[in-house]
Scaffold this active site. Sequence first.
Site, mmCIF file in Angstrom:
data_model
loop_
_atom_site.group_PDB
_atom_site.id
_atom_site.type_symbol
_atom_site.label_atom_id
_atom_site.label_comp_id
_atom_site.label_asym_id
_atom_site.label_seq_id
_atom_site.Cartn_x
_atom_site.Cartn_y
_atom_site.Cartn_z
ATOM 1 C CG HIS A 8 -4.714 -5.039 -1.217
ATOM 2 N ND1 HIS A 8 -4.240 -3.797 -1.595
ATOM 3 C CD2 HIS A 8 -5.730 -4.777 -0.992
ATOM 4 C CE1 HIS A 8 -4.286 -2.909 -0.481
ATOM 5 N NE2 HIS A 8 -5.418 -3.794 -0.331
ATOM 6 C CG HIS A 61 -6.153 -5.512 3.058
ATOM 7 N ND1 HIS A 61 -6.492 -4.238 2.793
ATOM 8 C CD2 HIS A 61 -7.505 -6.421 3.551
ATOM 9 C CE1 HIS A 61 -8.491 -4.509 3.417
ATOM 10 N NE2 HIS A 61 -8.178 -5.792 3.487
ATOM 11 C CG ASP A 104 -1.478 -0.850 1.731
ATOM 12 O OD1 ASP A 104 -1.345 -1.661 1.128
ATOM 13 O OD2 ASP A 104 -2.890 -1.247 1.528
ATOM 14 N NE ARG A 122 -8.946 -5.388 6.936
ATOM 15 C CZ ARG A 122 -7.823 -4.297 6.879
ATOM 16 N NH1 ARG A 122 -8.490 -3.423 6.619
ATOM 17 N NH2 ARG A 122 -6.728 -4.430 6.800
ATOM 18 C CG ASN A 167 -9.081 -2.190 0.099
ATOM 19 O OD1 ASN A 167 -7.617 -2.265 0.669
ATOM 20 N ND2 ASN A 167 -10.040 -1.990 1.756
ATOM 21 C CG HIS A 168 -8.633 2.500 0.060
ATOM 22 N ND1 HIS A 168 -9.228 3.517 0.268
ATOM 23 C CD2 HIS A 168 -8.255 0.672 0.885
ATOM 24 C CE1 HIS A 168 -9.311 3.196 1.595
ATOM 25 N NE2 HIS A 168 -8.937 1.823 2.300
ATOM 26 C CG ASP A 217 -5.160 0.040 -0.665
ATOM 27 O OD1 ASP A 217 -6.075 -0.080 -1.264
ATOM 28 O OD2 ASP A 217 -5.892 -0.487 0.508
ATOM 29 C CG HIS A 231 -3.435 3.677 1.471
ATOM 30 N ND1 HIS A 231 -4.609 4.042 1.210
ATOM 31 C CD2 HIS A 231 -2.755 2.422 2.491
ATOM 32 C CE1 HIS A 231 -5.077 2.635 1.736
ATOM 33 N NE2 HIS A 231 -4.711 1.967 2.705
ATOM 34 C CG ASP A 278 -8.943 6.599 -0.583
ATOM 35 O OD1 ASP A 278 -9.018 7.579 -1.163
ATOM 36 O OD2 ASP A 278 -9.801 5.398 -1.287
ATOM 37 N NE ARG A 279 -6.585 4.475 4.817
ATOM 38 C CZ ARG A 279 -7.547 4.549 5.803
ATOM 39 N NH1 ARG A 279 -7.495 5.081 6.632
ATOM 40 N NH2 ARG A 279 -8.348 3.174 5.877
#
Length: 700
Positions: free
Chosen positions: A300, A445, A187, A418, A248-249, A216, A189, A219-220
């Site tokens: 992922h 993840h 990730d 989750r 998943n993002h 991922d 992010h 995001d964030r």
Amino acid sequence: MGCGTSVATETQGKIVEPDDSAKTPCPALTMKAAVLIQRWYRRYMARLEMRRRYTWNIFQSIEYAGEQDQLQLSSFFSFMLDNFTQLNENGPDLISQLLDPVVDPWLGRETGYNLIPVPESYSGPRLSFPLSVSDTNSLLGAFKEQQTLHARYVLQLLYENKKLLKQMPNITHLSTSYTNEITICGDLHGRLDDLLLIFYKNGLPSAETPYVFNGDFVDRGKKSVEVVILLLAYLLLYPDYMHLNRGNHEDHIMNLRYGFTREVMQKYKTHGREILQLFQDVFSLLPVATVIDGKILIVHGGISDQTDLDFLSSIERHKVKSALWFPRRSLEKLDIDQSQRQMKRGRSTASSRPSSSCSHSKNQRTPNQRKRRLPFLDSLSSVAPPLPLQHDLEWKQIVDILWSDPKTQEGCSPNIFRGGGCYFGPDVTQRLLTRHGLQLLIRSHECKQEGYELCHGGKVITIFSASNYYEEGSNRGAYIKVGRELVPRFYQYQVSRTTRKLTLTQRVRVAEGSALKALKEKLFSHRSELLSGLQQYDHKNTGNVSVSDWAQVLESVLRLDLPWRTLRPHLARLAPDGSVEYKSCFEDMESGIPLPQVTPNMAETLFRYRTDIEIIFNIIDKDHSGLISIEEFRHTWHLFSAHLGVDIDDRAIDDLARSIDFNKDGSIDFTEFLEAFRVVHKLENKDQQLNEKIDGDKYS
């Protein structure tokens, strides 16, 4: 007279011999002092490690709780679609476009981006297609200088990637026979600094330095656009040596909550909608897995006991635009009587613990409300259609790949924290590896403090490449290199401009302070529910309860699985008799802008669902002006409160709408609305000044 010579000295006529015993300490005393220092140091480090661990637990628990909230928000979208007649005439168009968007004719024109002029004043990189090394180098240089790529080039880049990805299989097969090593990253992010550091340490993508980025990307972080553009540019430049798995993002509904949608609209106000639509298409076309030499599987999230790589290879992955959007055709087969509101409040029901149940009469829906809802992703394990449709099976395969986590216990169970995917045990891992002739599973993840972690007897590796994920100094990033011998080698790093200047104690204190701040906000947003539970144990109305009762109520309401007794000194005071003054949990917090017209019950509901409401209002605000009409506010809030089972009457909603229409023009400034319902820590500045004073005294 030489130093160290043993001679007699004469003082006032007397002969004085030097005392050798004073110069040479007793060995027993030396050993005792060393043992005491060692014990003190070990106790100090143990306390520091304890603080580090519960800080980590707080961050992770709140992160997973937020993901559950996002899954519930996708349920709200379903509710709005099912009840669109209650919205104004723009309602169904708004939500249906979000979930099942109609392709814009403009987007169907392959040369649509050519209609966008690039002004002479634009000083950023000018790309030419097919891309060359000079183009990617100019992108790197521009992003380092905080420049933004023009919308025309972004759209063209996405068009070209969409065409390329359509030709790629669901599972990418790589071989080390054509290269020395393959680098695997987890990730990112939106952490551009981490990506640039990886390229600096390991080399830019090329035939000699192939990469697999395991989802991922966005995001964030604040640089998600730059990160994903760089990755997609290198994918176009080196399609045989740059490989991207979906995470998943890479999901447009997740992007609404975690920042990518907002970032795109802020950076590309004019063409943001078209860019987001193309990103959605590109994300849905990303491969979902990579296999190296037929021996190493890279996904992922993880797997489940139903994961079938052969079936996964045959599905139409682009149809799953969002793993959070359960196939609507199957909703008609599901008859779920449990209240959606029960699952939302405190995660005290099957959404967090399948065996637990908690009902409140005020949370039950009225008979005329529909009981059918969009289930949690993990509810499929307990509520399965008798004859699953092909599309449902495909959706389930992708959900498990993107959302699952490993666990130490045997078997496969719903991922209760989750809210999506599965927990898979060592036996599940071994069965899949054996069935497909594999020897290792690499996944991402989950943030790990050292950037990576091994489990299931070394058969599963988690790799995470975003350093300082929760807070400055909270974790390292890492990547893996695999050569022809298929033995993974780990490389760690930490991007930081300030962490290196801090001691270990200071780093722990910074992360701990941030975690406790987030936890206190969580307490504040559940204030009435916590007080109600605590007062049941306060039979004499003293304001005090025992520590065990206090901890039990906090866990039953918040469901964060935290060491509440250990955290108690940071959250609440003790009375002289050793009991907890439970109202002290909320003393140092208050609302951003007090609104006297808003009842405490309404205010707490707005605090708790502030992020959800922000997402919904950002959807309603199509022109991103920051303003929505009072009518839109009323309609949306009526549906939202009904969906959650929140007991707030129409008059309270109307009073709220009028109170936040500050200039009485019939529109609501949503920025001011969010500021009014933000938790303010009254002691924050005081604590910061105290910490600075302590640190200053230490080094003075």
